[in-house]
Design an enzyme around this catalytic site. Structure first.
Site, short mmCIF file in Angstrom:
data_model
loop_
_atom_site.label_atom_id
_atom_site.label_comp_id
_atom_site.label_asym_id
_atom_site.label_seq_id
_atom_site.Cartn_x
_atom_site.Cartn_y
_atom_site.Cartn_z
N SER A 183 0.83 -1.21 0.00
CA SER A 183 0.00 0.00 0.00
C SER A 183 0.86 1.26 0.00
O SER A 183 0.44 2.31 -0.46
CB SER A 183 -0.88 0.04 1.24
OG SER A 183 -2.07 -0.63 1.00
N ALA A 210 -2.68 0.34 9.66
CA ALA A 210 -1.89 -0.89 9.73
C ALA A 210 -1.86 -1.65 8.39
O ALA A 210 -2.83 -1.58 7.64
CB ALA A 210 -2.49 -1.81 10.82
N PRO A 211 -0.75 -2.30 8.08
CA PRO A 211 0.47 -2.46 8.89
C PRO A 211 1.41 -1.26 8.85
O PRO A 211 2.43 -1.29 9.51
CB PRO A 211 1.13 -3.70 8.26
CG PRO A 211 0.68 -3.69 6.84
CD PRO A 211 -0.73 -3.13 6.84
N GLY A 212 1.08 -0.20 8.09
CA GLY A 212 1.85 1.02 8.29
C GLY A 212 2.61 1.56 7.08
O GLY A 212 3.50 2.38 7.24
N ASP A 249 -11.29 3.31 16.61
CA ASP A 249 -12.11 3.20 15.41
C ASP A 249 -11.92 4.47 14.56
O ASP A 249 -12.13 5.58 15.05
CB ASP A 249 -13.58 3.05 15.83
CG ASP A 249 -14.53 2.98 14.63
OD1 ASP A 249 -14.03 2.89 13.48
OD2 ASP A 249 -15.75 3.01 14.84
N ASP A 267 -7.15 4.82 4.16
CA ASP A 267 -7.05 3.66 3.26
C ASP A 267 -7.79 2.48 3.90
O ASP A 267 -7.18 1.48 4.26
CB ASP A 267 -5.56 3.34 3.04
CG ASP A 267 -5.33 2.20 2.06
OD1 ASP A 267 -6.21 1.94 1.22
OD2 ASP A 267 -4.25 1.57 2.13
N LYS A 297 -12.78 2.23 -2.34
CA LYS A 297 -12.87 0.92 -3.03
C LYS A 297 -14.17 0.87 -3.82
O LYS A 297 -15.24 1.10 -3.26
CB LYS A 297 -12.89 -0.22 -2.01
CG LYS A 297 -11.86 -0.11 -0.91
CD LYS A 297 -10.56 -0.70 -1.31
CE LYS A 297 -9.51 -0.45 -0.24
NZ LYS A 297 -8.15 -0.77 -0.64
#
Ligand SMILES: C[S@@+](CC[C@H](N)C(=O)[O-])C[C@H]1O[C@@H](n2cnc3c(N)ncnc32)[C@H](O)[C@@H]1O
Length: 343
Positions: A183, A210-212, A249, A267, A297
């Site tokens: 990403s 995440a994962p960052g 959240d 994202d 998306k």
């Protein structure tokens, strides 16, 4: 050898597999186009690009001239002759983009394009040495209009060429071993769209971090990052001194009173309207950030209908971030990148 032949048509390039979506996007703007090669559409000149440009097109060529030839030298030579004729009466005294591309899906076509490019340059250097020396083999990084030479090989003996192009700003980015996800490439590519990237000392909020990868991309530029995700950070984002990881959240997260972020990153693998209503609208309306990069998306949604909503005159982008760009980027899958600045 025939060069060029037929009536030049307007052409559009997109990522292979997305031709139908581009055709629908064009149709929604008065255009009509058909696929002539993987990722390449040709059609009428009527399509009027939306403000900010096409989402699915990587390039829009106002006139594609067709070429056919049995050998590399025949193709390259004819192209050099055609360009030399087209340049009559023009002064070329600045670097100009000279970009050769092969459509996807034909084994060996990339090597063929490189060979045609070499033959073209040899011939052009003999005819117009100074012009040839000013050629730059890469498209400009920023989106917009460009003038130069744009060549598309569609087969071993066929190609198209255009002197002008509108370029969407999509680019293949280089990976970084410290980045914890692929990403990372999406946000790196988005900086080119905006012509800006996080600067040292800026503050970034990364929702769904995440994962960052995105967090790492901003932190390695010296920006401070609030990374919001219930999942763990990894690789270069884990325990980075500029990163604060909040297990919260993303939809409930709010900046502290008086805190304004320079960047919002988002994202999330979520239904796009949910992200628009739950994150984009409040963040833009509240002016909680100056710039934003958001991925939407469209896998389970009608992508072209979503585009129309994003471009609607009364919509949140038109209202609060009128220069925002919506693109199907090189590193996007079934998703758009939306990048902009709040007015
Ligand atoms: C596609 S990944 C993000 C990848 C990230 N941009 C990167 O570069 O590594 C989506 C992330 O969103 C997170 N997520 C989904 N819904 C969320 C929510 N409501 N609040 C916070 N995080 C959420 C998931 O845990 C997941 O880590």
């Amino acid at each position: 050898m025939t060069a060029p032949e037929g009536t030049p048509a307007r052409g559009w390039l997109c990522r292979p597999g997305f031709e139908d979506l581009l055709a629908r996007e064009l149709a929604a703007c008065g255009g009509e186009a058909r696929t002539v090669a993987p990722g390449l559409l040709a059609g009428n000149a009527d399509a009027r690009p939306p403000a900010g440009g096409w989402a699915f097109a990587v390039a829009d060529y106002p006139q594609l001239a067709p070429f056919a030839g049995e050998s590399v030298n025949a193709l390259g030579g004819a192209l050099a002759d055609w360009l030399a004729e087209a340049l009559r009466g023009e002064t070329v005294d600045a670097p100009w983009p000279c970009v050769f591309t092969a459509v996807d899906g034909v084994p060996g076509l990339g090597r063929r394009a490189a060979a045609v490019e070499r033959a073209f340059h040899e011939k052009l250097a003999r005819r117009l040495g100074r012009v040839a020396r000013l050629a730059v083999g890469e498209a400009p990084a920023t989106p917009g209009r460009a003038r130069g030479l744009f060549v598309l090989l569609t087969g071993f003996e066929t190609m198209f060429a255009s002197r002008d192009a509108w370029l969407g700003g999509q680019r293949r980015m280089a990976d970084d071993p410290g980045a914890p996800s692929r990403s990372y490439l999406k946000v790196e590519e988005a900086y080119g769209l905006l012509g800006r990237q996080p600067e040292p000392g800026e503050l970034v909020c990364d929702l769904g971090a995440a994962p960052g990868g995105w967090t790492y991309s901003a932190a390695r530029r010296g920006a401070r990052v609030v990374a919001v995700d219930n999942g763990p950070l990894k690789g270069g984002a884990l325990d980075h001194p500029l990163v604060e990881h909040l297990r919260q959240d993303a939809f409930a997260f709010r900046p502290r009173a008086g805190q304004a972020y320079d960047w919002l990153f988002c994202d999330l693998v979520e239904e796009p309207h949910h992200v628009l209503r739950g994150i984009v609208e409040p963040w833009l309306a509240g002016r909680w950030c100056r710039r934003f990069v958001v991925v939407l998306k469209f896998g389970r949604t009608d992508a072209v209908a979503l585009l129309q909503e994003l471009r609607a005159p009364g919509g949140v982008l038109a209202h609060l971030a009128p220069g925002a760009l919506v693109r199907h980027m090189h590193h996007n899958r079934d998703e758009f990148t939306v990048a902009g600045e709040i007015r």
